[in-house]
Design a protein around this motif. Structure first.
Motif, PDB file in Angstrom:
ATOM      1  N   ASN A  81      33.357  35.918  33.904  1.00 19.62           N
ATOM      2  CA  ASN A  81      32.183  36.095  33.474  1.00 19.62           C
ATOM      3  C   ASN A  81      32.187  36.549  31.980  1.00 19.62           C
ATOM      4  O   ASN A  81      33.286  36.708  31.405  1.00 19.62           O
ATOM      5  CB  ASN A  81      31.396  37.107  34.388  1.00 19.62           C
ATOM      6  CG  ASN A  81      32.009  38.367  34.461  1.00 19.62           C
ATOM      7  OD1 ASN A  81      32.615  38.809  33.235  1.00 19.62           O
ATOM      8  ND2 ASN A  81      32.176  39.148  35.453  1.00 19.62           N
ATOM      9  N   ASP A 130      39.472  37.946  39.904  1.00 17.52           N
ATOM     10  CA  ASP A 130      38.186  38.211  38.985  1.00 17.52           C
ATOM     11  C   ASP A 130      38.620  38.766  37.786  1.00 17.52           C
ATOM     12  O   ASP A 130      38.729  40.069  37.445  1.00 17.52           O
ATOM     13  CB  ASP A 130      37.202  39.163  39.747  1.00 17.52           C
ATOM     14  CG  ASP A 130      35.720  39.159  39.128  1.00 17.52           C
ATOM     15  OD1 ASP A 130      35.613  38.073  38.377  1.00 17.52           O
ATOM     16  OD2 ASP A 130      34.959  40.119  39.489  1.00 17.52           O
ATOM     17  N   THR A 161      36.416  37.292  45.512  1.00 15.78           N
ATOM     18  CA  THR A 161      37.101  37.434  44.263  1.00 15.78           C
ATOM     19  C   THR A 161      37.474  38.815  43.934  1.00 15.78           C
ATOM     20  O   THR A 161      36.666  39.754  43.977  1.00 15.78           O
ATOM     21  CB  THR A 161      36.029  36.707  42.984  1.00 15.78           C
ATOM     22  OG1 THR A 161      36.931  36.800  41.819  1.00 15.78           O
ATOM     23  CG2 THR A 161      34.783  37.515  42.874  1.00 15.78           C
ATOM     24  N   ARG A 175      27.844  46.584  42.943  1.00 14.69           N
ATOM     25  CA  ARG A 175      26.722  46.928  42.236  1.00 14.69           C
ATOM     26  C   ARG A 175      25.404  47.266  43.090  1.00 14.69           C
ATOM     27  O   ARG A 175      24.782  48.123  42.663  1.00 14.69           O
ATOM     28  CB  ARG A 175      26.282  45.947  41.020  1.00 14.69           C
ATOM     29  CG  ARG A 175      27.284  45.477  40.207  1.00 14.69           C
ATOM     30  CD  ARG A 175      26.769  44.755  39.035  1.00 14.69           C
ATOM     31  NE  ARG A 175      28.101  44.112  38.102  1.00 14.69           N
ATOM     32  CZ  ARG A 175      27.996  43.370  37.106  1.00 14.69           C
ATOM     33  NH1 ARG A 175      26.864  43.065  36.549  1.00 14.69           N
ATOM     34  NH2 ARG A 175      28.893  43.104  36.644  1.00 14.69           N
ATOM     35  N   LYS A 226      29.468  28.361  36.500  1.00 10.70           N
ATOM     36  CA  LYS A 226      28.852  29.657  37.069  1.00 10.70           C
ATOM     37  C   LYS A 226      27.373  29.561  36.362  1.00 10.70           C
ATOM     38  O   LYS A 226      27.476  29.449  35.021  1.00 10.70           O
ATOM     39  CB  LYS A 226      29.891  30.739  36.691  1.00 10.70           C
ATOM     40  CG  LYS A 226      29.427  31.757  37.743  1.00 10.70           C
ATOM     41  CD  LYS A 226      30.587  32.794  37.388  1.00 10.70           C
ATOM     42  CE  LYS A 226      30.549  34.023  38.342  1.00 10.70           C
ATOM     43  NZ  LYS A 226      31.374  35.095  37.879  1.00 10.70           N
ATOM     44  N   ARG A 262      35.041  46.678  45.002  1.00  8.79           N
ATOM     45  CA  ARG A 262      35.957  47.537  44.161  1.00  8.79           C
ATOM     46  C   ARG A 262      36.870  48.283  45.091  1.00  8.79           C
ATOM     47  O   ARG A 262      37.744  49.220  44.210  1.00  8.79           O
ATOM     48  CB  ARG A 262      34.600  48.555  44.044  1.00  8.79           C
ATOM     49  CG  ARG A 262      33.738  48.146  43.378  1.00  8.79           C
ATOM     50  CD  ARG A 262      33.789  48.255  41.920  1.00  8.79           C
ATOM     51  NE  ARG A 262      32.627  47.696  41.147  1.00  8.79           N
ATOM     52  CZ  ARG A 262      31.454  47.925  41.041  1.00  8.79           C
ATOM     53  NH1 ARG A 262      30.930  49.219  41.295  1.00  8.79           N
ATOM     54  NH2 ARG A 262      30.546  47.295  40.252  1.00  8.79           N
ATOM     55  N   ALA A 274      31.478  39.000  45.521  1.00  6.29           N
ATOM     56  CA  ALA A 274      31.907  39.724  44.285  1.00  6.29           C
ATOM     57  C   ALA A 274      31.628  40.997  44.172  1.00  6.29           C
ATOM     58  O   ALA A 274      31.078  41.580  44.904  1.00  6.29           O
ATOM     59  CB  ALA A 274      31.100  38.730  43.372  1.00  6.29           C
ATOM     60  N   SER A 275      32.125  41.531  43.079  1.00 12.81           N
ATOM     61  CA  SER A 275      31.971  42.940  42.570  1.00 12.81           C
ATOM     62  C   SER A 275      32.697  43.852  43.740  1.00 12.81           C
ATOM     63  O   SER A 275      32.221  44.653  43.999  1.00 12.81           O
ATOM     64  CB  SER A 275      30.467  43.224  42.450  1.00 12.81           C
ATOM     65  OG  SER A 275      30.170  44.576  42.124  1.00 12.81           O
ATOM     66  N   PHE A 280      26.908  40.378  44.841  1.00 11.67           N
ATOM     67  CA  PHE A 280      27.693  41.485  44.262  1.00 11.67           C
ATOM     68  C   PHE A 280      27.649  42.665  44.803  1.00 11.67           C
ATOM     69  O   PHE A 280      26.459  43.504  45.084  1.00 11.67           O
ATOM     70  CB  PHE A 280      27.165  41.811  42.694  1.00 11.67           C
ATOM     71  CG  PHE A 280      27.498  40.940  41.785  1.00 11.67           C
ATOM     72  CD1 PHE A 280      28.026  39.546  42.034  1.00 11.67           C
ATOM     73  CD2 PHE A 280      27.514  41.267  40.392  1.00 11.67           C
ATOM     74  CE1 PHE A 280      28.012  38.850  40.873  1.00 11.67           C
ATOM     75  CE2 PHE A 280      28.173  40.496  39.378  1.00 11.67           C
ATOM     76  CZ  PHE A 280      28.213  39.192  39.533  1.00 11.67           C
TER      77      PHE A 280
HETATM   78  O1  G3P Z   1      32.601  38.309  38.428  1.00  8.23           O
HETATM   79  C1  G3P Z   1      31.503  39.075  38.930  1.00  8.23           C
HETATM   80  C2  G3P Z   1      31.728  40.257  39.786  1.00  8.23           C
HETATM   81  O2  G3P Z   1      32.897  40.274  40.462  1.00  8.23           O
HETATM   82  C3  G3P Z   1      31.778  41.677  38.667  1.00  8.23           C
HETATM   83  O3  G3P Z   1      31.943  42.743  39.163  1.00  8.23           O
HETATM   84  O4  G3P Z   1      32.782  44.904  39.113  1.00  8.23           O
HETATM   85  O5  G3P Z   1      31.755  43.821  37.130  1.00  8.23           O
HETATM   86  O6  G3P Z   1      30.515  44.487  39.382  1.00  8.23           O
HETATM   87  P1  G3P Z   1      31.660  44.130  38.729  1.00  8.23           P
END
Ligand code: G3P
Length: 218
Positions: free
Chosen positions: A28, A6, A184, A132, A83, A167, A164-165, A129
């Motif tokens: 993104n 990512d 990702t 988040r 996307k 951490r 995604a997202s 995500f």
């Molecule tokens: O690409 C989308 C996603 O992986 C974003 O992650 O850490 O900005 O919530 P984040």
């Protein structure tokens, strides 16, 4: 499980591609802004390095404009995945693009109902995500479990669950245990995956003992 990275940072992508771990890339608007590069240039460069799917996100919010942007992004390379956001216009664009055989990644998914809609719209990937959701006090991994379970109930659904997202490594391991298709992962979290203190300690001991032998292999 496929590993996507990512990021839109070329140096990071190049380094990871050399490890053989990399199956694709997601970007993104935030990551493109962070790179400081023109979107068409940076996506083209990424597609030269990685042959797997490379997600490039539309910036439009209305259907017609999304399709116009998708047409520009698709021309960059064969492995560009369009996307789109999980909105009514985004899903309509997803349906139109997927009917033309174009890979679509539906992003900003925060519920199982949204994931079901994306699958029905023909998405190649759904991007829930997790981080988040954790941030607002909900369990992001519960959403992955729900989507994996729902999709498994319907063999006709070909949409891949792209977590995604992410951490931390725990998100990744939990996602793999649930059978998610793709993760990702930010480059910093990929680096964390390698490390364990017992590996470092064990290697230091082996090297010390080897030194005592006075031998060399080559
Ligand atoms: O690409 C989308 C996603 O992986 C974003 O992650 O850490 O900005 O919530 P984040």
């Amino acid at each position: 499980m496929k590993f996507f990275v990512d990021t839109a940072e070329i140096s990071e992508i190049r380094e990871l591609a050399e490890t053989g771990l990399l199956d694709g890339v997601t970007t993104n608007p935030t990551l493109i802004a962070k790179s400081g590069r023109n979107i068409a240039e940076v996506i083209a460069e990424i597609c030269e390095i990685v042959s797997g799917p490379v997600s490039a996100e539309v910036a439009a919010t209305d259907y017609k404009q999304m399709l116009m942007e998708a047409a520009v992004l698709r021309r960059i390379a064969k492995n560009v995945t369009i996307k789109v956001p999980l909105t009514p216009d985004g899903l309509r664009a997803c349906y139109a693009l997927s009917r033309e055989g174009i890979m679509v990644n539906v992003t900003l998914c925060f519920s199982a109902a949204q994931a079901l809609l994306a699958a029905k719209a023909g998405a190649s990937f759904i991007s829930p995500f997790v981080g988040r959701l954790d941030d607002i006090g909900q369990n992001g991994m519960d959403l992955i479990a729900d989507i994996v379970q729902i999709y498994a109930n319907y063999p006709a659904i070909k949409t891949e669950v792209l977590v995604a997202s992410i951490r931390n490594p725990i998100h990744l391991i939990e996602a793999a245990k649930m059978g998610a298709d793709v993760a990702t992962i930010p480059p910093a979290v990929i680096k964390q995956l390698y490390h364990h203190p017992l590996t470092d300690k064990g290697l230091a001991a082996f090297l010390a003992d080897w030194g005592k032998t006075g031998q060399s292999i080559v």
